[in-house]
Scaffold this motif. Sequence first.
Motif, mmCIF file in Angstrom:
data_model
loop_
_atom_site.group_PDB
_atom_site.id
_atom_site.type_symbol
_atom_site.label_atom_id
_atom_site.label_comp_id
_atom_site.label_asym_id
_atom_site.label_seq_id
_atom_site.Cartn_x
_atom_site.Cartn_y
_atom_site.Cartn_z
ATOM 1 N N PRO A 7 -0.404 -38.430 -29.093
ATOM 2 C CA PRO A 7 0.673 -37.921 -29.959
ATOM 3 C C PRO A 7 1.830 -37.353 -29.141
ATOM 4 C CG PRO A 7 -1.456 -37.298 -30.849
ATOM 5 C CD PRO A 7 -1.730 -37.955 -29.530
ATOM 6 N N ALA A 8 1.526 -36.693 -28.040
ATOM 7 C CA ALA A 8 2.597 -36.131 -27.204
ATOM 8 C C ALA A 8 3.475 -37.237 -26.626
ATOM 9 C CB ALA A 8 1.989 -35.292 -26.081
ATOM 10 N N THR A 56 5.650 -38.677 -29.329
ATOM 11 C CA THR A 56 6.750 -37.764 -29.629
ATOM 12 C C THR A 56 7.835 -37.845 -28.563
ATOM 13 O OG1 THR A 56 5.134 -36.318 -30.674
ATOM 14 C CG2 THR A 56 7.294 -35.369 -30.225
ATOM 15 N N GLU A 57 7.396 -37.887 -27.320
ATOM 16 C CA GLU A 57 8.347 -37.993 -26.218
ATOM 17 C C GLU A 57 9.208 -39.253 -26.365
ATOM 18 O OE1 GLU A 57 8.080 -38.233 -21.406
ATOM 19 O OE2 GLU A 57 6.286 -37.509 -22.471
ATOM 20 N N GLU A 73 -0.092 -35.478 -36.393
ATOM 21 C CA GLU A 73 0.207 -34.692 -35.198
ATOM 22 C C GLU A 73 1.601 -35.031 -34.659
ATOM 23 O OE1 GLU A 73 -3.094 -34.384 -32.462
ATOM 24 O OE2 GLU A 73 -1.790 -33.389 -30.979
ATOM 25 N N ILE A 74 1.957 -36.310 -34.711
ATOM 26 C CA ILE A 74 3.301 -36.706 -34.274
ATOM 27 C C ILE A 74 4.357 -36.035 -35.155
ATOM 28 C CG2 ILE A 74 4.882 -38.657 -33.941
ATOM 29 C CD1 ILE A 74 2.362 -40.451 -33.630
ATOM 30 N N GLU A 83 4.141 -33.328 -36.902
ATOM 31 C CA GLU A 83 4.207 -31.894 -36.653
ATOM 32 C C GLU A 83 5.018 -31.595 -35.388
ATOM 33 O OE1 GLU A 83 0.617 -30.401 -38.075
ATOM 34 O OE2 GLU A 83 0.833 -28.422 -37.149
ATOM 35 N N ARG A 84 4.825 -32.434 -34.368
ATOM 36 C CA ARG A 84 5.579 -32.241 -33.130
ATOM 37 C C ARG A 84 7.066 -32.575 -33.309
ATOM 38 N NH1 ARG A 84 2.629 -32.396 -28.116
ATOM 39 N NH2 ARG A 84 0.395 -32.183 -28.510
ATOM 40 N N CYS A 85 7.353 -33.525 -34.196
ATOM 41 C CA CYS A 85 8.752 -33.938 -34.411
ATOM 42 C C CYS A 85 9.519 -32.987 -35.327
ATOM 43 C CB CYS A 85 8.810 -35.355 -34.999
ATOM 44 S SG CYS A 85 8.443 -36.644 -33.782
ATOM 45 N N GLU A 139 7.212 -25.599 -39.552
ATOM 46 C CA GLU A 139 6.047 -25.593 -38.668
ATOM 47 C C GLU A 139 5.057 -26.687 -39.043
ATOM 48 O OE1 GLU A 139 4.254 -21.600 -37.969
ATOM 49 O OE2 GLU A 139 6.152 -20.933 -38.853
#
Lengths: 333, 333
Positions: A8-9, A12-13, A43-44, A46-48, B312
């Motif tokens: 997911p990180a 997102t990157e 999860e993606i 949420e990070r975005c 969030e």
Amino acid sequence: IKRRDYTPAEFTEGILEGNITILSQAVTLVESAKHEHQQVAQEIIERCLPYAGKSVRIGITGVPGAGKSTSIDSFGMHLIKEGRKLAVLAIDPSSERSKGSILGDKTRMEALSREKNAFIRPSPSAGSLGGVARKTRETIVLCEAAGFDTVFVETVGVGQSETAVHSMVDFFLLIQLAGTGDELQGIKRGIMEMADGIIINKADGDNVDKARLAASQFKNALHLFPPAESGWFPKVLTYSGYYNIGIKQIWDMVAEYVRFTKDNGYFDFKRNEQAKYWMYESINETLKDSFYNNKAVTAILSQTENQVLSNEISSFVAAKRMIDTYLANLSGK
Amino acid sequence: IKRRDYTPAEFTEGILEGNITILSQAVTLVESAKHEHQQVAQEIIERCLPYAGKSVRIGITGVPGAGKSTSIDSFGMHLIKEGRKLAVLAIDPSSERSKGSILGDKTRMEALSREKNAFIRPSPSAGSLGGVARKTRETIVLCEAAGFDTVFVETVGVGQSETAVHSMVDFFLLIQLAGTGDELQGIKRGIMEMADGIIINKADGDNVDKARLAASQFKNALHLFPPAESGWFPKVLTYSGYYNIGIKQIWDMVAEYVRFTKDNGYFDFKRNEQAKYWMYESINETLKDSFYNNKAVTAILSQTENQVLSNEISSFVAAKRMIDTYLANLSGK
């Protein structure tokens, strides 16, 4: 690095760098029905989320034949030339059944589909409107994080989907044609009152006068409506999507709306209301799903409905019986 | 025989004989929040259901100041003189709070309140719209069993209550005034498209021309709307409730609508759809009540909503968390 191996990180990157391939793959995960895909997708998202929300979101609706694809192609090219980045999404819950009508199909937007600053995605083809709308709303988040500053959400203008679109956009644009009666029959009741702008297409050649007449009819009709909560009075414009006439005026109107509602605070107010709406809507949908898929409930549902229709029991007694059945089943009594 | 001693069978017998005192007492039970009253009320309703359904149910709405009370008084006297029996009910969820606005108050309908063939009942003063609407809908059943062949359901035209009224009547009548802008501001968006008839009040004296102009504006606007499911094209009429002008034409219109929709099958279709609507609506309301009153849910609700508003978590993740909490609590895990 293989697609399946992205974390997911990493997704997102890639999205934050504006990598369209990775954005597309992430959207595919959002649209997937598989549980493990959904987990990664959430999860993606949420990070975005912290990077999202900065676009102007525009809903576009109109009956089949109103010239939505050609219009969106023109609108999009106008915005691209102004240096904007445009995502074109769609909501069409019927797309799976009817096949032909998959909104957002790239081939419908010839010029736009060749632009690197345009991201065109057909309607997710899941079953329920709730599901399709959810996926589109989550895709907006990813597109915004990828740097798209304008998002179109296209819909067909004949079903329940306009309400869903209306609940996820800042500005709602209704494409109409000149003429009364037959041409208007496809539009669902109530949509006119949702519109922040009504634009009459095909105002070209012999049709200019008819389009102007239609515009003045719509203007008069709008005066009979109560004012919108935004304080904005909907505008009516004529244009030609095919001949590229009057396009700038439409986007001047949208810009004016954004300024107007940012100044009076309605823009942010509406965004917050929409976020809450989707949370509560999602809760209600899930509660209903849980109820109507409960075996104890399905066992008596149609029989109880028939008792209501034959006047044996009242609607409220019927409802109470089924709720009691459901809760007893849930708590294992 | 004392009131408290009536059995449900005796109540029903009295209602079927058209005994207004007993009907009133039964309606009081329907409106009561007490569990034992509700049980008796439900039994009375169940016994009355086979004798119900034979009236024409008419929703009447309009902004404060449009002259609803005077109009209903005139309409009612017209119907009474035609030999009809009329029940006037009301839905005004705000009545408890605002006191003053208890719709259906007998003193507002001077002539009608003296007629033995008219039964006037103010809005139930319970809290939620769902609760108020439910009571009114059940009261319709009792009134019909008591022989009332026409039922008015009055509402204020400014909130959510019109949708509820629209879902329990056969014909929806919107009272308007001449003039644009300010006079129309009170009406909620979307109501115009619900109306089967729009009637412009105060078409008397100096105001006749203004009223006629307003009527033609509304007629033009209606032509821009798509046709209603009923196949009926809404009519626009002018009248004066105070001077008793144009009243017959309004009831000719309602009669024409009833004939038209009975002929094309829409009348019964809509009644069945409404019965189902109320059953499902009641189920959904009860599910929501159960969820939002659950202690485990209320403990995290506002915190979760804030997480959504501050980006969030997504609306959908928030919804899922709360549903999981709820179901775990219900099943005692």
